[in-house]
Design a protein around this motif. Structure first.
Motif, short mmCIF file in Angstrom:
data_model
loop_
_atom_site.label_atom_id
_atom_site.label_comp_id
_atom_site.label_asym_id
_atom_site.label_seq_id
_atom_site.Cartn_x
_atom_site.Cartn_y
_atom_site.Cartn_z
N SER A 107 48.91 -3.45 -23.97
CA SER A 107 48.06 -3.31 -25.22
C SER A 107 49.05 -2.49 -26.23
CB SER A 107 46.69 -2.58 -24.76
OG SER A 107 45.92 -3.49 -24.05
N CYS A 110 48.47 -2.58 -29.65
CA CYS A 110 47.24 -1.99 -30.48
C CYS A 110 47.60 -0.53 -31.04
CB CYS A 110 45.97 -1.56 -29.39
SG CYS A 110 45.26 -3.44 -28.85
N PHE A 139 46.07 -7.16 -25.50
CA PHE A 139 45.14 -6.47 -26.45
C PHE A 139 43.89 -5.83 -26.04
CE2 PHE A 139 43.65 -10.70 -26.67
CZ PHE A 139 42.17 -10.64 -26.80
N LEU A 202 44.37 3.74 -31.19
CA LEU A 202 44.62 2.23 -30.72
C LEU A 202 43.31 1.64 -31.44
CD1 LEU A 202 44.46 2.66 -26.83
CD2 LEU A 202 46.40 1.79 -28.34
N ARG A 203 43.86 0.35 -32.00
CA ARG A 203 42.88 -0.50 -32.51
C ARG A 203 42.23 -1.48 -31.53
NH1 ARG A 203 40.74 -1.48 -37.21
NH2 ARG A 203 42.28 -0.04 -38.39
N CYS A 204 41.21 -1.79 -31.39
CA CYS A 204 40.80 -2.82 -30.63
C CYS A 204 40.36 -4.10 -31.29
CB CYS A 204 39.42 -2.09 -29.91
SG CYS A 204 39.51 -0.77 -28.99
N TYR A 205 40.65 -5.08 -30.32
CA TYR A 205 40.41 -6.55 -31.12
C TYR A 205 39.36 -7.18 -30.07
CZ TYR A 205 44.46 -5.90 -33.99
OH TYR A 205 45.47 -5.27 -35.06
#
Length: 237
Positions: A107, A110, A139, A202-205
């Motif tokens: 990940s 992210c 991710f 961290l960007r989550c998707y």
């Protein structure tokens, strides 16, 4: 994105010295026979070095100088050589522009939390790939629950050195952002001799959001897989 510091790199290497076996086996199988492969954000080489040992042809790059130095040390200890560069994915400009595959495990993608920067990163990656190249990007899913913030602490020891990591984790459900406020303390002979502070995001998707980002950058045949260790988008350049 955050560029890891020296204490963070040392802690990371002691706390996670090898890649998770399930993930390593999965990526090794998925990339077998792929040809020349690129690992963006390769860090200290947890995946790169063992996959090179297995005979894969992998180059790597990372924006963190301490992480790259750790990777070079591992390569030298294993008697291996490969292309390795100090670069960010958002501004990628490598001498090789026809890679047959690329993968970003754990990940790491992210970590590029700015939406425009993430889109630029995918465009720069695609510009370095041959037509129909295989792309694998792991991710993180958006978080559930409301028990935020969370606090954790753990310590790793080697010889007479201890490194303690204390983290405070917050989550913004509207932006789908995790924020880690980290403090690393190096202790020697019972005394704190060095401290390093770090804010990691961290960007989550969701699977649909990741698919949309890849298609928007010009990738094709986008699919989402869910092996035992996490979520992985696969696509073609």
């Amino acid at each position: 994105m955050t560029s890891y510091g020296e204490l963070c790199t040392e802690f990371y290497d002691l706390d996670k010295p090898v890649a998770p076996e399930l993930a390593l086996e999965w990526y090794g199988s998925a990339l077998a026979g792929a040809g020349r492969t690129l690992e963006p954000m390769c860090g200290s080489g947890r995946f790169l070095v063992p996959l090179l040992r297995r005979g894969l042809r992998i180059d790597g790059f990372d924006p963190s100088r301490p992480m790259l130095q750790a990777c070079r040390t591992k390569l030298a200890a294993a008697g291996l050589e490969t292309g390795l560069w100090l670069q960010s994915l958002e501004a990628l400009d490598l001498p090789v522009r026809e890679y047959d595959a690329a993968f970003i495990p754990a990940s790491s993608f992210c970590l590029i939390v700015d939406r425009d920067a993430a889109r630029q990163a995918l465009l720069r990656l695609r510009a370095h790939l041959a037509a129909r190249a295989v792309v694998l990007i792991e991710f993180e899913l958006p978080q559930a629950g409301a028990d935020w913030p969370r606090e954790t602490a753990r310590t790793v020891t080697v010889g007479g050195r201890q490194i303690r990591l204390a983290s405070r984790v917050q989550y913004d459900p509207d932006e789908q952002l995790e924020t880690y406020t980290n403090v690393y303390e190096l202790r020697q002979s019972g005394r704190v001799t060095r401290t390093e502070h770090e804010v990691l995001r961290l960007r989550c998707y969701s699977p649909d959001a990741m698919r949309t980002e890849l298609e928007g950058a010009g990738f094709h045949d986008v699919g989402i897989e869910h092996p035992e260790f996490g979520w992985v988008a696969n696509a073609r350049a």
